[in-house]
Structure formats: structure tokens, C-alpha cells
Write a protein that holds these residues in place. Sequence first.
Motif, PDB file in Angstrom:
ATOM      1  N   ILE A   1      32.083  35.203  25.698  1.00 18.95           N
ATOM      2  CA  ILE A   1      32.008  34.511  26.978  1.00 18.95           C
ATOM      3  C   ILE A   1      30.540  34.272  27.280  1.00 18.95           C
ATOM      4  N   LEU A   2      30.169  33.023  27.419  1.00 19.33           N
ATOM      5  CA  LEU A   2      28.793  32.626  27.722  1.00 19.33           C
ATOM      6  C   LEU A   2      27.810  33.224  26.719  1.00 19.33           C
ATOM      7  N   GLY A   3      28.210  33.213  25.444  1.00 20.88           N
ATOM      8  CA  GLY A   3      27.351  33.700  24.379  1.00 20.88           C
ATOM      9  C   GLY A   3      27.308  35.207  24.208  1.00 20.88           C
ATOM     10  N   GLN A   4      28.015  35.933  25.032  1.00 17.76           N
ATOM     11  CA  GLN A   4      28.045  37.401  24.989  1.00 17.76           C
ATOM     12  C   GLN A   4      29.376  37.854  24.410  1.00 17.76           C
TER      13      GLN A   4
ATOM     14  N   LEU B   1      43.345  34.847  25.069  1.00 20.21           N
ATOM     15  CA  LEU B   1      42.372  33.866  24.586  1.00 20.21           C
ATOM     16  C   LEU B   1      42.299  32.659  25.509  1.00 20.21           C
ATOM     17  N   ALA B   2      43.425  32.253  26.086  1.00 23.02           N
ATOM     18  CA  ALA B   2      43.413  31.151  27.057  1.00 23.02           C
ATOM     19  C   ALA B   2      42.634  31.555  28.306  1.00 23.02           C
ATOM     20  N   ALA B   3      42.811  32.795  28.753  1.00 23.98           N
ATOM     21  CA  ALA B   3      42.070  33.287  29.922  1.00 23.98           C
ATOM     22  C   ALA B   3      40.577  33.349  29.624  1.00 23.98           C
ATOM     23  N   VAL B   4      40.219  33.826  28.438  1.00 25.63           N
ATOM     24  CA  VAL B   4      38.809  33.892  28.036  1.00 25.63           C
ATOM     25  C   VAL B   4      38.212  32.490  28.024  1.00 25.63           C
ATOM     26  N   ASP B   5      38.952  31.526  27.478  1.00 28.91           N
ATOM     27  CA  ASP B   5      38.467  30.144  27.440  1.00 28.91           C
ATOM     28  C   ASP B   5      38.241  29.598  28.848  1.00 28.91           C
ATOM     29  N   THR B   6      39.151  29.894  29.755  1.00 27.85           N
ATOM     30  CA  THR B   6      39.022  29.436  31.136  1.00 27.85           C
ATOM     31  C   THR B   6      37.786  30.037  31.802  1.00 27.85           C
ATOM     32  N   VAL B   7      37.594  31.340  31.633  1.00 24.70           N
ATOM     33  CA  VAL B   7      36.431  32.013  32.227  1.00 24.70           C
ATOM     34  C   VAL B   7      35.138  31.471  31.613  1.00 24.70           C
ATOM     35  N   ASP B   8      35.118  31.290  30.297  1.00 28.61           N
ATOM     36  CA  ASP B   8      33.927  30.776  29.625  1.00 28.61           C
ATOM     37  C   ASP B   8      33.582  29.372  30.122  1.00 28.61           C
ATOM     38  N   ARG B   9      34.592  28.503  30.253  1.00 33.61           N
ATOM     39  CA  ARG B   9      34.344  27.152  30.766  1.00 33.61           C
ATOM     40  C   ARG B   9      33.803  27.182  32.190  1.00 33.61           C
ATOM     41  N   GLU B  10      34.387  28.032  33.032  1.00 26.21           N
ATOM     42  CA  GLU B  10      33.956  28.112  34.433  1.00 26.21           C
ATOM     43  C   GLU B  10      32.515  28.621  34.529  1.00 26.21           C
ATOM     44  N   MET B  11      32.201  29.671  33.770  1.00 25.87           N
ATOM     45  CA  MET B  11      30.841  30.219  33.804  1.00 25.87           C
ATOM     46  C   MET B  11      29.838  29.223  33.221  1.00 25.87           C
TER      47      MET B  11
ATOM     48  N   ARG C   1      23.583  36.215  35.020  1.00 32.30           N
ATOM     49  CA  ARG C   1      24.927  36.236  34.438  1.00 32.30           C
ATOM     50  C   ARG C   1      25.934  36.888  35.388  1.00 32.30           C
ATOM     51  N   GLU C   2      25.542  37.954  36.055  1.00 34.24           N
ATOM     52  CA  GLU C   2      26.453  38.640  36.978  1.00 34.24           C
ATOM     53  C   GLU C   2      26.867  37.726  38.120  1.00 34.24           C
ATOM     54  N   ARG C   3      25.919  36.975  38.647  1.00 29.52           N
ATOM     55  CA  ARG C   3      26.219  36.049  39.740  1.00 29.52           C
ATOM     56  C   ARG C   3      27.144  34.930  39.263  1.00 29.52           C
ATOM     57  N   MET C   4      26.902  34.455  38.028  1.00 26.19           N
ATOM     58  CA  MET C   4      27.773  33.433  37.451  1.00 26.19           C
ATOM     59  C   MET C   4      29.198  33.967  37.334  1.00 26.19           C
ATOM     60  N   ALA C   5      29.323  35.218  36.912  1.00 25.03           N
ATOM     61  CA  ALA C   5      30.653  35.822  36.755  1.00 25.03           C
ATOM     62  C   ALA C   5      31.361  35.931  38.099  1.00 25.03           C
ATOM     63  N   VAL C   6      30.631  36.329  39.128  1.00 26.42           N
ATOM     64  CA  VAL C   6      31.236  36.452  40.465  1.00 26.42           C
ATOM     65  C   VAL C   6      31.659  35.078  40.969  1.00 26.42           C
ATOM     66  N   LEU C   7      30.810  34.078  40.820  1.00 28.05           N
ATOM     67  CA  LEU C   7      31.159  32.734  41.271  1.00 28.05           C
ATOM     68  C   LEU C   7      32.357  32.188  40.491  1.00 28.05           C
ATOM     69  N   ALA C   8      32.369  32.424  39.192  1.00 34.01           N
ATOM     70  CA  ALA C   8      33.503  31.969  38.382  1.00 34.01           C
ATOM     71  C   ALA C   8      34.788  32.646  38.839  1.00 34.01           C
ATOM     72  N   ALA C   9      34.722  33.950  39.079  1.00 33.52           N
ATOM     73  CA  ALA C   9      35.907  34.686  39.539  1.00 33.52           C
ATOM     74  C   ALA C   9      36.386  34.143  40.883  1.00 33.52           C
ATOM     75  N   LEU C  10      35.476  33.870  41.784  1.00 33.43           N
ATOM     76  CA  LEU C  10      35.848  33.332  43.095  1.00 33.43           C
ATOM     77  C   LEU C  10      36.442  31.935  42.969  1.00 33.43           C
ATOM     78  N   ASN C  11      35.841  31.094  42.134  1.00 34.21           N
ATOM     79  CA  ASN C  11      36.374  29.746  41.934  1.00 34.21           C
ATOM     80  C   ASN C  11      37.786  29.795  41.350  1.00 34.21           C
ATOM     81  N   LEU C  12      37.988  30.650  40.359  1.00 30.05           N
ATOM     82  CA  LEU C  12      39.305  30.755  39.738  1.00 30.05           C
ATOM     83  C   LEU C  12      40.331  31.336  40.707  1.00 30.05           C
ATOM     84  N   ALA C  13      39.925  32.319  41.496  1.00 32.51           N
ATOM     85  CA  ALA C  13      40.829  32.892  42.489  1.00 32.51           C
ATOM     86  C   ALA C  13      41.203  31.849  43.537  1.00 32.51           C
ATOM     87  N   TYR C  14      40.233  31.039  43.931  1.00 31.44           N
ATOM     88  CA  TYR C  14      40.504  29.974  44.908  1.00 31.44           C
ATOM     89  C   TYR C  14      41.488  28.964  44.320  1.00 31.44           C
ATOM     90  N   GLN C  15      41.274  28.565  43.067  1.00 28.38           N
ATOM     91  CA  GLN C  15      42.197  27.624  42.425  1.00 28.38           C
ATOM     92  C   GLN C  15      43.603  28.209  42.351  1.00 28.38           C
TER      93      GLN C  15
END
Length: 103
Positions: free
Chosen positions: A8-11, A26-36, A48-62
Motif C-alpha cells: 500500500i503506497l509503496g509500503q 486484495l480488493a480492499a487493499v487495492d481500494t485503500v491504495d488507490r484512495e491513499m 503517510r499517517e495523515r493520508m491513511a486517516v483521510l483515506a479511511a474517512l473518505n472510504l467510510a463516508y462513501q
Amino acid sequence: MKQIEVTILGQSYRLGCPEGGEAQLLAAVDTVDREMSAIRDAGKVKARERMAVLAALNLAYQLAERPAAPAAGSATSPAPADAELQALITRIDAALGDDGRLL
């Protein structure tokens, strides 16, 4: 439980996965990687931590925007309170300041 390695994001991360759940994980990982990646590519957030939080919030909102499936035995499920959700997004945006907007 099976262990699989994902990126995810090169990590790289090693994740536990129940047998038969590889495709879903793997589908979930792909979704998180695309969002981040989208957040990173916007250029406003560097940590990276802030990106992860924003991605989690965006996905939760969706997820919250999707129509709720009726629960077994009930005719309908209550929809999320739009005003409360919008207030939460506004509070998150205010807390983030110039680092980036949730939506």
C-alpha cells in the motif's frame, strides 16, 4: 489463518487472511491504495499517517452514502442522519486546516 503480503503506497504489509478471503482482502487493499495515492497525488498531504486517516474517512463516508440494506426481519433500516454527517465532515475539515479537505 493464511498470511499474505501486500503493498500500500509503496509500503509492504503482511496481513492475516481467512482461507477463501484472499480476493476480498486484495480488493480492499487495492481500494485503500488507490484512495491513499489520490490523496498523495493531490499534493497537499505529505505524512503517510495523515493520508491513511483521510483515506479511511473518505472510504467510510462513501460507505455511509450507500443505501442501507434492510436488516433481516425489518422492513427498512434508518438512513444516516445527513445533517450529523455533514457536521462531522465540517469539523474534520476544520481540524485538518490547510493540510487537505476530506471531500
